[in-house]
Design an enzyme around this catalytic site. Structure first.
Site, short mmCIF file in Angstrom:
data_model
loop_
_atom_site.label_atom_id
_atom_site.label_comp_id
_atom_site.label_asym_id
_atom_site.label_seq_id
_atom_site.Cartn_x
_atom_site.Cartn_y
_atom_site.Cartn_z
CB SER A 147 -0.77 -0.29 1.61
OG SER A 147 -1.87 1.47 1.72
CE1 TYR A 162 -4.71 -1.76 5.44
CE2 TYR A 162 -3.04 -0.04 5.23
CZ TYR A 162 -3.48 -1.59 4.75
OH TYR A 162 -4.18 -1.50 3.12
CE LYS A 166 -1.88 -3.51 3.51
NZ LYS A 166 -1.80 -4.62 2.32
#
Ligand code: NDP
Length: 254
Positions: A147, A162, A166
């Site tokens: 991402s 998160y 990533k």
């Protein structure tokens, strides 16, 4: 070789984790359109079977496999099932992921662990299992979903787990690319910006600020990632390994 043939996946066998919806489903349809047989790997078999029906209606060989990517036994069984059905694996799109928005100082251990387990450990487990098949035949393409959050810190929503997961996916991708280059196995990742899927639509209150912060002033669509994914999966990407393709409407440029 013509341009169309360059991106052909005819005869290739693929699986997509998180393939029942969103970015994964869109990729599965594109891999199939390029000629691959595609297994849909996900948690919810109702949604996975619906995707398989859609693929089969287009004349594609497909199956749904239930698998929690955080569970090594599940992952190994999934790979065995796909190999049993298709004979081999040429393309692994390790894409399942979740996001939990909690402030770091109050984030529970369980939330941290869940995000890291699915987004980072899950990618390691599915890449490891697919890599074993590909190393054995000295050929294969692995694509991981990272991402732009592996590059920048999103705002205003708090999502430290998160973002860390990533960033980990990007470095895991490079590490596997180097380790497995001698075996003819390519490993790349994509880093999408904001894409309109269930993941982002359930956080609709933040969408206006995300769009305002994106130079293109909009979110992307899952279909806008598929040409890059077909390229990375195809033999035309033969010298492309260890790369992270950022597809974000220029979000990370500013
Ligand atoms: P979705 O929530 O639409 O799809 C994710 C899929 O992964 C769901 O079908 C979900 O199943 C499945 N999944 C979740 N946990 C597991 C698990 N443990 N094992 C197997 N499958 C699981 O999200 P997107 O399509 O948007 O996301 C796909 C990937 O793209 C993710 O890695 C995400 O982080 C990444 N990404 C998304 C962006 C975006 O803006 N949408 C931007 C950048 C990256 P279920 O719904 O049943 O839980």
């Amino acid at each position: 070789m013509g341009v169309v043939d360059m991106f052909s996946l005819v005869g290739k066998k693929a699986f997509v984790t998180g393939g029942a919806q969103g970015i994964g489903k869109s990729a599965a349809l594109a891999f199939a359109e390029a000629g691959a047989d595609v297994a849909i790997v996900d948690l919810d078999m109702g949604k996975a079977e619906a995707a398989v029906v859609e693929l089969r209606s287009r004349g594609v060989r497909s199956l749904a496999v239930k698998c929690d990517v955080t569970n090594p036994a599940d992952v190994d069984a999934m790979i065995a099932r796909v190999v049993d059905e298709f004979g081999t694996i040429d393309i692994a799109f390790n894409n399942a992921g979740i996001c939990i928005n909690e402030n770091a100082e109050t984030m529970s251990f369980e939330s941290w662990k869940k995000v890291i387990d699915i987004n980072l450990t899950g990618i390691f487990l599915t890449a490891r299992a697919a890599g074993r098949v590909m190393i054995g035949k000295r050929r294969g393409a692995i694509i991981n979903t990272a991402s732009m959050s592996g590059h920048i810190v999103n705002q205003p929503q708090p999502q430290c787990a998160y973002n860390a997961s990533k960033a980990g996916v990007i470095m895991l991708t490079k590490s596997l690319a180097v380790e497995w280059a001698p075996y003819g196995v390519r490993v790349n990742c994509i880093s999408p910006g904001y894409i309109g899927t269930a993941m982002t639509l359930k956080a609709a209150q933040w969408i206006p600020s995300w769009e305002a912060a994106t130079p293109q002033k909009r979110m992307g669509k899952p279909e806008e990632l598929t040409s890059a994914l077909v390229y990375l999966a195809s033999d035309s990407a033969g010298f492309t390994t260890g790369t992270d393709l950022v597809i974000d409407g220029a979000f990370t440029c500013v």
